[in-house]
Scaffold this active site. Structure first.
Site, short mmCIF file in Angstrom:
data_model
loop_
_atom_site.label_atom_id
_atom_site.label_comp_id
_atom_site.label_asym_id
_atom_site.label_seq_id
_atom_site.Cartn_x
_atom_site.Cartn_y
_atom_site.Cartn_z
N TYR A 143 0.69 -1.41 0.07
CA TYR A 143 -0.09 0.11 0.07
C TYR A 143 0.83 1.28 0.11
O TYR A 143 0.13 2.23 -0.56
CB TYR A 143 -0.83 0.05 1.05
CG TYR A 143 -2.00 -0.93 1.28
CD1 TYR A 143 -2.26 -1.81 0.04
CD2 TYR A 143 -2.91 -1.26 2.27
CE1 TYR A 143 -3.12 -2.80 0.07
CE2 TYR A 143 -3.86 -2.12 2.25
CZ TYR A 143 -4.31 -2.94 1.07
OH TYR A 143 -5.16 -4.10 0.99
N LYS A 194 3.89 -15.15 1.74
CA LYS A 194 3.66 -16.07 0.20
C LYS A 194 5.25 -16.34 -0.33
O LYS A 194 5.77 -15.78 -1.28
CB LYS A 194 2.80 -15.16 -0.63
CG LYS A 194 2.76 -15.75 -2.03
CD LYS A 194 1.72 -16.95 -1.87
CE LYS A 194 1.52 -17.57 -3.19
NZ LYS A 194 0.81 -18.84 -3.18
N ASP A 226 -2.57 -18.48 0.75
CA ASP A 226 -3.57 -18.82 -0.01
C ASP A 226 -4.04 -20.17 0.93
O ASP A 226 -5.34 -20.37 1.16
CB ASP A 226 -3.23 -19.46 -1.35
CG ASP A 226 -1.88 -20.18 -1.48
OD1 ASP A 226 -1.35 -19.83 -0.22
OD2 ASP A 226 -1.52 -20.89 -2.28
N ASP A 250 -5.18 -7.22 5.32
CA ASP A 250 -6.34 -6.59 5.08
C ASP A 250 -7.54 -7.60 4.33
O ASP A 250 -8.79 -7.70 4.95
CB ASP A 250 -6.20 -5.64 4.09
CG ASP A 250 -7.22 -4.78 3.25
OD1 ASP A 250 -8.28 -4.85 4.18
OD2 ASP A 250 -7.14 -3.93 2.53
N ASP A 254 -10.46 -9.62 7.19
CA ASP A 254 -12.32 -9.41 6.60
C ASP A 254 -12.74 -11.02 6.54
O ASP A 254 -13.87 -11.04 6.95
CB ASP A 254 -12.25 -8.95 5.21
CG ASP A 254 -12.53 -7.50 5.45
OD1 ASP A 254 -12.28 -6.81 6.55
OD2 ASP A 254 -12.73 -6.75 4.60
#
Ligand code: NAD
Length: 365
Positions: A143, A194, A226, A250, A254
């Site tokens: 970001y 990752k 994943d 992020d 959620d």
């Protein structure tokens, strides 16, 4: 002796003003009960700030925030500002606030509330007892990494570019917050990355592994993002504390949030190395129900409890608020988002009144 606290309120947009009013009423009652004097100061942020000043985070707002003991934020954003360029959108205010206050750690609990277990879309036996804390790095990663932007190539084709970057010190400081959090909870930390594809994740894994030597009492594991997404919905009880970077956090926070069934129930805390933290619900500004007295104020109220616990070190007052929320749910009061047959449907305002009643009844100190 009375403790004095200066609290900055950032109601923002959409349902923000409705839910923050409930939280302020709750804080006033708890303040009286625990001899805490709150001086509330309100400032503009998000769409409301854009309308008034042209900027999502006016310099005044940041200054007021810096000069407070804690910041209670509702949510920003809405259809009206969706077509503005990204640096002028309400969400840019959130990024600016986090960067301006050095808030590098975001703590998001996702805990199943027994009274709301049926609100989860997953089977009861899968989610019963889930109690996860997602620790997300907040001021680094993709970001903020540079280069970023949409550039034109020599052929005239456009290319969108973002850069995922983490330095060792950024990884270590979020790692420490996560190990400390895990230590206070179930003693298990899962670091999500990752590293099978991304070099930045290889460094992440390496540093977190080294850091674990300082926390022999915390059981560290690693998982690819994943796999973590799959495991969160397959067997969420395996997780205690999760630590991950900005983008993965992020998304995973959620997903973890939805295990509990309602995004209207989840608080969060964003903390820096020093200075005031920001406490806000996980959900957005819900423009679809704004101004209709339909919003669930409980995530905002639980954010106020997190503010007391993590920002002001007032655990007893935080417990009192959390108990009042349980008591209200126990008595079958529900807003629309957590409604089920046989329950009492309340609006945002009435839910606030029910909370005050629960706090004043004093049956659950
Ligand atoms: P959202 O969380 O605002 O809403 C998603 C759904 O959940 C909607 O149906 C909404 O009505 C419902 N909902 C959310 N909070 C609720 C509550 N307290 N009570 C009852 N129902 C609730 O997410 P979205 O629709 O993707 O985004 C709306 C706006 O909020 C966008 O502008 C987005 O950018 C912004 N947003 C802001 C933040 C923030 O301020 N931290 C976070 C996420 C989204």
């Amino acid at each position: 002796m009375t403790q004095n606290y200066r609290i900055t309120l950032l109601p923002g947009d959409g349902i923000g003003p409705e839910i923050i009013n409930v939280a302020v009423d709750v804080l006033k009652v708890v303040g009286k009960q625990f001899d805490l004097q709150f001086e509330f100061q309100q400032a503009l942020m998000g769409g409301a700030a854009i309308d008034a000043t042209g900027e999502p985070l006016p310099a005044d707002t940041l200054e007021i925030c810096r000069n407070s003991d804690a910041i209670l934020l509702a949510a920003v954003g809405g259809y009206k500002w969706d077509s503005l360029p990204s640096h002028l959108r309400p969400e840019a205010g959130l990024l600016g606030l986090r960067a301006g206050l050095g808030l590098f750690a975001n703590l998001r609990p996702a805990k199943i509330i027994p009274q709301l277990i049926d609100a989860s879309t997953l089977k009861k036996e899968v989610v019963e007892g889930v109690d996860i804390m997602v620790v997300r790095e907040l001021t680094g990663g993709i970001y903020f990494g540079k280069p970023k932007g949409i550039f034109e190539t020599e052929t005239g084709e456009k290319r969108g570019v973002n850069t995922m970057v983490y330095s060792e010190s950024e990884i270590e400081r979020i790692g420490r917050v996560a190990f400390e959090a895990a230590r206070k909870r179930g003693g298990k930390l899962c670091s999500v990355d990752k590293s099978n594809v991304l070099e930045v994740s290889q460094l992440w894994r390496d540093r977190i592994t080294s850091l674990s030597q300082e926390y022999p009492d915390v059981e560290l594991s690693h998982m690819y993002v994943d796999a973590a997404a799959m495991q969160l919905v397959r067997a969420p009880k395996q997780f205690d504390t999760i630590v991950t970077g900005n983008l993965f956090g992020d998304i995973l926070s959620d997903a973890a949030a939805m295990l509990t069934g309602s995004i209207g129930m989840l608080p969060s805390a964003s903390l820096g190395a020093s200075g005031p933290g920001v406490f806000e619900p996980v959900h957005g500004s819900a423009p679809d129900i704004a101004g209709q007295d339909k919003a669930n104020p409980l995530a905002q109220v639980l954010s106020a409890a997190m503010m007391l616990r993590y920002g002001l070190n007032q655990a007893a007052a935080a417990d009192k608020i959390e108990n009042a929320v349980s008591q209200v749910l126990e008595s079958c009061d529900r807003t629309g988002d957590i409604m089920s047959p046989g329950m009492n449907l309340l609006g945002c305002h009435s839910m606030g009144k029910a909370l005050i009643q629960a706090l004043e009844s004093g049956t659950r100190d």
